[in-house]
Design a protein around this motif. Structure first.
Motif, mmCIF file in Angstrom:
data_model
loop_
_atom_site.group_PDB
_atom_site.id
_atom_site.type_symbol
_atom_site.label_atom_id
_atom_site.label_comp_id
_atom_site.label_asym_id
_atom_site.label_seq_id
_atom_site.Cartn_x
_atom_site.Cartn_y
_atom_site.Cartn_z
ATOM 1 N N HIS A 538 42.842 17.022 64.880
ATOM 2 C CA HIS A 538 42.131 15.893 65.485
ATOM 3 C C HIS A 538 40.810 16.371 66.083
ATOM 4 O O HIS A 538 40.825 17.219 66.992
ATOM 5 C CB HIS A 538 42.974 15.254 66.597
ATOM 6 C CG HIS A 538 44.276 14.683 66.118
ATOM 7 N ND1 HIS A 538 44.415 13.385 65.698
ATOM 8 C CD2 HIS A 538 45.508 15.260 66.008
ATOM 9 C CE1 HIS A 538 45.675 13.168 65.348
ATOM 10 N NE2 HIS A 538 46.354 14.287 65.510
ATOM 11 N N PRO A 539 39.689 15.878 65.605
ATOM 12 C CA PRO A 539 38.418 16.191 66.269
ATOM 13 C C PRO A 539 38.506 15.747 67.737
ATOM 14 O O PRO A 539 38.962 14.632 68.015
ATOM 15 C CB PRO A 539 37.393 15.351 65.499
ATOM 16 C CG PRO A 539 38.059 15.019 64.200
ATOM 17 C CD PRO A 539 39.518 14.945 64.474
ATOM 18 N N ILE A 540 38.090 16.606 68.635
ATOM 19 C CA ILE A 540 38.239 16.292 70.061
ATOM 20 C C ILE A 540 36.867 16.191 70.716
ATOM 21 O O ILE A 540 36.005 17.067 70.551
ATOM 22 C CB ILE A 540 39.117 17.346 70.768
ATOM 23 C CG1 ILE A 540 40.536 17.299 70.178
ATOM 24 C CG2 ILE A 540 39.160 17.093 72.273
ATOM 25 C CD1 ILE A 540 41.507 18.259 70.813
ATOM 26 N N TYR A 541 36.713 15.109 71.486
ATOM 27 C CA TYR A 541 35.447 14.817 72.161
ATOM 28 C C TYR A 541 35.701 14.600 73.651
ATOM 29 O O TYR A 541 36.777 14.145 74.054
ATOM 30 C CB TYR A 541 34.808 13.553 71.589
ATOM 31 C CG TYR A 541 34.515 13.595 70.108
ATOM 32 C CD1 TYR A 541 33.243 13.904 69.630
ATOM 33 C CD2 TYR A 541 35.508 13.295 69.173
ATOM 34 C CE1 TYR A 541 32.971 13.929 68.268
ATOM 35 C CE2 TYR A 541 35.254 13.316 67.812
ATOM 36 C CZ TYR A 541 33.979 13.633 67.367
ATOM 37 O OH TYR A 541 33.719 13.648 66.013
ATOM 38 N N VAL A 542 34.688 14.904 74.438
ATOM 39 C CA VAL A 542 34.742 14.582 75.867
ATOM 40 C C VAL A 542 33.461 13.833 76.234
ATOM 41 O O VAL A 542 32.405 14.064 75.641
ATOM 42 C CB VAL A 542 34.878 15.851 76.747
ATOM 43 C CG1 VAL A 542 36.206 16.541 76.490
ATOM 44 C CG2 VAL A 542 33.699 16.804 76.531
ATOM 45 N N THR A 543 33.588 12.926 77.194
ATOM 46 C CA THR A 543 32.390 12.272 77.715
ATOM 47 C C THR A 543 31.747 13.202 78.747
ATOM 48 O O THR A 543 32.417 14.098 79.287
ATOM 49 C CB THR A 543 32.742 10.898 78.323
ATOM 50 O OG1 THR A 543 33.920 11.017 79.145
ATOM 51 C CG2 THR A 543 33.010 9.883 77.226
ATOM 52 N N PRO A 544 30.468 13.035 79.024
ATOM 53 C CA PRO A 544 29.712 14.049 79.779
ATOM 54 C C PRO A 544 30.223 14.355 81.177
ATOM 55 O O PRO A 544 29.954 15.444 81.697
ATOM 56 C CB PRO A 544 28.301 13.427 79.842
ATOM 57 C CG PRO A 544 28.218 12.547 78.651
ATOM 58 C CD PRO A 544 29.587 11.969 78.500
ATOM 59 N N GLU A 545 30.958 13.409 81.811
ATOM 60 C CA GLU A 545 31.364 13.636 83.203
ATOM 61 C C GLU A 545 32.564 14.580 83.318
ATOM 62 O O GLU A 545 32.903 15.024 84.418
ATOM 63 C CB GLU A 545 31.683 12.304 83.893
ATOM 64 C CG GLU A 545 33.058 11.714 83.598
ATOM 65 C CD GLU A 545 33.188 11.168 82.183
ATOM 66 O OE1 GLU A 545 34.323 10.879 81.765
ATOM 67 O OE2 GLU A 545 32.150 11.028 81.490
ATOM 68 N N ILE A 546 33.220 14.887 82.181
ATOM 69 C CA ILE A 546 34.370 15.800 82.216
ATOM 70 C C ILE A 546 33.889 17.194 82.638
ATOM 71 O O ILE A 546 33.017 17.782 82.003
ATOM 72 C CB ILE A 546 35.070 15.879 80.837
ATOM 73 C CG1 ILE A 546 35.596 14.495 80.433
ATOM 74 C CG2 ILE A 546 36.193 16.901 80.870
ATOM 75 C CD1 ILE A 546 36.674 13.938 81.308
ATOM 76 N N GLU A 547 34.479 17.703 83.702
ATOM 77 C CA GLU A 547 34.017 18.955 84.294
ATOM 78 C C GLU A 547 34.247 20.135 83.341
ATOM 79 O O GLU A 547 35.223 20.170 82.592
ATOM 80 C CB GLU A 547 34.737 19.217 85.618
ATOM 81 C CG GLU A 547 34.492 18.153 86.679
ATOM 82 C CD GLU A 547 35.476 16.981 86.588
ATOM 83 O OE1 GLU A 547 36.127 16.828 85.527
ATOM 84 O OE2 GLU A 547 35.577 16.226 87.576
ATOM 85 N N ALA A 548 33.348 21.117 83.421
ATOM 86 C CA ALA A 548 33.370 22.262 82.498
ATOM 87 C C ALA A 548 34.664 23.063 82.597
ATOM 88 O O ALA A 548 35.135 23.635 81.600
ATOM 89 C CB ALA A 548 32.169 23.165 82.771
ATOM 90 N N GLU A 549 35.272 23.129 83.805
ATOM 91 C CA GLU A 549 36.475 23.961 83.951
ATOM 92 C C GLU A 549 37.662 23.446 83.140
ATOM 93 O O GLU A 549 38.616 24.194 82.892
ATOM 94 C CB GLU A 549 36.880 24.069 85.424
ATOM 95 C CG GLU A 549 37.144 22.758 86.120
ATOM 96 C CD GLU A 549 35.948 22.282 86.928
ATOM 97 O OE1 GLU A 549 36.166 21.668 87.982
ATOM 98 O OE2 GLU A 549 34.804 22.538 86.485
ATOM 99 N N TYR A 550 37.602 22.180 82.721
ATOM 100 C CA TYR A 550 38.713 21.631 81.942
ATOM 101 C C TYR A 550 38.540 21.855 80.435
ATOM 102 O O TYR A 550 39.423 21.503 79.657
ATOM 103 C CB TYR A 550 38.881 20.135 82.234
ATOM 104 C CG TYR A 550 39.295 19.868 83.656
ATOM 105 C CD1 TYR A 550 40.590 20.143 84.084
ATOM 106 C CD2 TYR A 550 38.389 19.365 84.582
ATOM 107 C CE1 TYR A 550 40.976 19.919 85.398
ATOM 108 C CE2 TYR A 550 38.762 19.137 85.895
ATOM 109 C CZ TYR A 550 40.053 19.416 86.302
ATOM 110 O OH TYR A 550 40.432 19.198 87.610
ATOM 111 N N THR A 551 37.413 22.398 80.049
ATOM 112 C CA THR A 551 37.194 22.673 78.622
ATOM 113 C C THR A 551 36.827 24.146 78.399
ATOM 114 O O THR A 551 36.093 24.477 77.474
ATOM 115 C CB THR A 551 36.094 21.757 78.052
ATOM 116 O OG1 THR A 551 34.876 21.947 78.795
ATOM 117 C CG2 THR A 551 36.504 20.302 78.115
ATOM 118 N N GLN A 552 37.325 25.014 79.262
ATOM 119 C CA GLN A 552 37.047 26.450 79.115
ATOM 120 C C GLN A 552 37.601 26.954 77.785
ATOM 121 O O GLN A 552 38.689 26.569 77.357
ATOM 122 C CB GLN A 552 37.681 27.225 80.268
ATOM 123 C CG GLN A 552 36.961 27.026 81.592
ATOM 124 C CD GLN A 552 37.575 27.839 82.713
ATOM 125 O OE1 GLN A 552 38.500 28.626 82.492
ATOM 126 N NE2 GLN A 552 37.063 27.666 83.923
ATOM 127 N N GLY A 553 36.818 27.806 77.149
ATOM 128 C CA GLY A 553 37.200 28.324 75.839
ATOM 129 C C GLY A 553 36.618 27.515 74.697
ATOM 130 O O GLY A 553 36.856 27.827 73.528
#
Length: 647
Positions: A538-553
């Protein structure tokens, strides 16, 4: 037909005329699509008989559901928005009846205050007060898009009317007639009060004023308590609509906020446990919200209404009973509401705004009595009301009503009109339609995207293949049952992480000793698991307000209004610039302006990335698009600077 029948008929005709006039304006300014904040969620709940956010609003949900079924030949969302317009117009009908009753029969002065003759001009103050409320900014705003406060306006006006009529019945000299009237009005009041609580718990804000007036009239006697006890059963009958929540939740509806199928979760939901952390949180919050209320109050009523309200308060010094009654309603509402730390606080001040409209009515009445009545001779003056001359009556009525309506339109129209505001629809569709098939979108843009996506995916069946979930709702245990029903693979792939998080979260939700660090750590592990265990399929996207620490790696690659995640170490891909079609709105305010900023930010971020990847022409076009929307967009200006240096 006797005089009293003619008077009742005239009151009804004027009330219906106000209803039709207000509804026409509300219809013309109503949103044609999904609006901001909770509109998408409420429309989805209404059309699917679901469970809305706390406190659940069961009565509104049931009524809106039946409205959504009517074969009116229009889009469901527009039909539901017009339902709000109808409700607010009905509220005005009852508010007019209340104002007429309050300014005539309820007053404790001499007979000059009571209407004996069925003349239209006797109703000018009540007409003006009702129109001031109708086109005040917050009241008008409830009428242009689906919102539970539209039904709340009906109950507020109806309860004020029934309660004051019940209180006034105590002055009837005939014992049998007095008891009959009291019983009729108090029992009706109690039932409607229960229904009102089943729509919105801020009905409790009526309590200070109502209790004052009740005990002021009947005293602290046994008979007073008997009257209250007699109202319990009809109140419970009205309140019983809340049974909808556990009954419907047990059937696992499409949207089931809080899953109030058990007694515990039902009580959590009804008392709004999830939002209780924002109530009475600090003195700083109270001062900030109070400052907002005071600052916006004059413009709320287009300044003219506020001025008349001040005059009305001065005039009411002669009628201390009404002065205290209305003041306690006003203060009870304001003192509670300023302690709620939310940005969309305006609707919580609705009762206070109704009181301001009442005061404005008395201000208008004072002006008419003081300056526009022609006095008869002293003998006549003792027995009859001073009369307007026919010519002055017509002039005054036309001028006052025209002034009130025109001032309200000039001050409030642009802030309220939603008829050409498609920002939420366009923004939501621009996200959904620009992500790849079977994508996952992680967001907590509830006010602009997540709430609206519920409606467009569920009701209009747009991009049902896309999985959208709210990052902040993941902090609530009920949300996992919701996700598992709709996306079983998502929970199955991360079962261990889900269980670990819920173990710690359960302690927090039950007020047991909990480890805050463990909650946050397992929460982060959970989100990381959702990404890592699904990104291959599944291609995964985040909207800009999602904090960087939750997408580490993972690296964030700008992809339209969202960022696509790719693992760290993967080669950075070139992007195909995304350009958006959306309908700009002239509507002012933080919400529409924020959406426009989202577009400008998207173009500028794409421009910066394109510049980094050597896509010079793309960077130039994208930065130009950003600056068209937001001329001083800093990132777009930075791109322009770099481009100038290159050439």
């Amino acid at each position: 037909m006797n005089s009293s029948s003619v008077i009742r008929s005239l009151r009804f005709v004027i009330g219906i005329t106000i209803f039709l006039f207000a509804f026409t304006v509300y219809f013309l300014t109503a949103s044609r699509t999904v609006s901001f904040i909770d509109a998408g969620e409420l429309a989805t709940v209404a059309t699917t008989l679901g469970i809305a956010h706390p406190t659940g609003y069961p009565l509104f949900t049931l009524l809106a559901y039946f409205i959504s079924l009517l074969p009116l030949g229009m889009e469901t969302i527009f039909q539901l928005n017009l339902f709000a317009a109808v409700l607010c117009s009905i509220g005005l009908f009852f508010f007019f009846q209340f104002l007429v009753f309050l300014t005539t029969e309820f007053t404790n002065h001499d007979s000059r205050r009571t209407i004996h003759e069925p003349q239209f001009t006797n109703y000018i103050p009540a007409i003006c007060g009702t129109l001031l409320l109708a086109f005040s900014e917050t009241y008008w705003s409830q009428a242009v898009a689906i919102e539970v406060y539209s039904l709340h306006t009906v109950f507020l006006s109806l309860l004020l009317l029934l309660f004051t009529k019940a209180i006034h019945s105590s002055h009837i000299s005939n014992d049998e007639e007095r008891e009959t009237n009291e019983r009729k009005h108090f029992l009706s009041f109690a039932f409607i009060l229960g229904l009102s609580f089943s729509n919105h718990l801020t009905t409790i804000l009526l309590a200070p004023g109502f209790l004052f007036l009740f005990f002021k009239t009947f005293g602290f006697k046994k008979e007073s308590w008997r009257k209250i006890l007699a109202m319990i059963l009809p109140f419970i009958a009205g309140l019983s609509v809340y049974l909808y929540l556990p009954l419907r939740s047990s059937q696992n509806p499409m949207f089931d906020w809080g899953h109030p199928a058990t007694i515990e979760r039902f009580l959590w939901h009804v008392r709004g446990k999830q939002f209780s952390v924002w109530i009475f949180s600090s003195l700083e919050v109270a001062l900030r919200q109070f400052s907002y209320f005071i600052t916006h109050l004059p413009s709320e009523f287009a300044y003219i209404g506020f001025s008349l309200a001040i005059l009305g308060v001065i005039a009411l010094r002669k009628d201390k009973r009404i002065m205290w009654f209305t003041s306690m309603l006003f203060l009870g509402c304001v003192l509670y509401s300023i302690n709620y730390d939310i940005h969309d606080i305006d609707s919580y001040f609705l009762l206070a705004y109704l009181v301001v409209a009442v005061w404005s009515t008395f201000g208008i009445k004072f002006l008419l009595d003081r300056f526009l009545h022609e006095r008869n001779d002293q003998k006549t003056k003792k027995n009859t009301t001073a009369q307007f001359s026919s010519r002055k009556l017509k002039i005054v009525a036309i001028l006052l009503i025209s002034l009130i309506v025109s001032c309200s339109f000039i001050v409030n129209y642009s802030n309220v009109d939603e008829s050409e505001n498609f920002l939420v629809e366009d923004y939501t569709k621009n996200i959904l339609n620009n992500v790849e098939k079977n994508a996952i979108v992680i967001s907590y843009e509830w006010d602009y995207f997540v709430s609206a996506s519920l409606y467009f995916q569920t009701v209009e069946h747009i991009r049902n293949d896309v999985t959208v979930f709210d990052k902040e709702l993941l902090r609530r245990s009920w949300y996992f049952s919701q996700l598992e029903r709709h996306y079983p693979w998502l929970i199955k792939n991360s079962r261990n992480e889900v269980d670990a998080f819920l173990f710690h979260l359960n302690k927090f939700e039950h007020n047991e000793s909990y480890d805050a660090y463990a909650i946050e750590q397992t929460y982060r592990n959970l989100i990381a698991s959702f990404i890592t265990k699904n990104i291959s399929e599944h291609p995964i996207y985040v909207t800009p307000e999602i904090e960087a620490e939750y997408t580490q790696g993972f690296q964030r690659i700008p992809d339209g209004l969202v960022f696509r995640l790719i693992p760290d170490g993967d080669a950075l891909p070139k992007i195909s610039p995304k350009y958006f079609t959306f309908r700009p709105s002239e509507k002012k305010g933080s919400l529409p302006e924020t959406v426009l900023q989202f577009y400008a930010r998207s173009y500028s971020v794409q421009a910066m990335y394109s510049l980094q990847m050597g896509q010079i022409e793309d960077a130039r076009r994208l930065s130009d698009e950003a600056l068209k929307i937001q001329p001083m967009q800093p990132q777009a200006l930075s791109v322009k600077e770099h481009l100038q240096k290159i050439h």
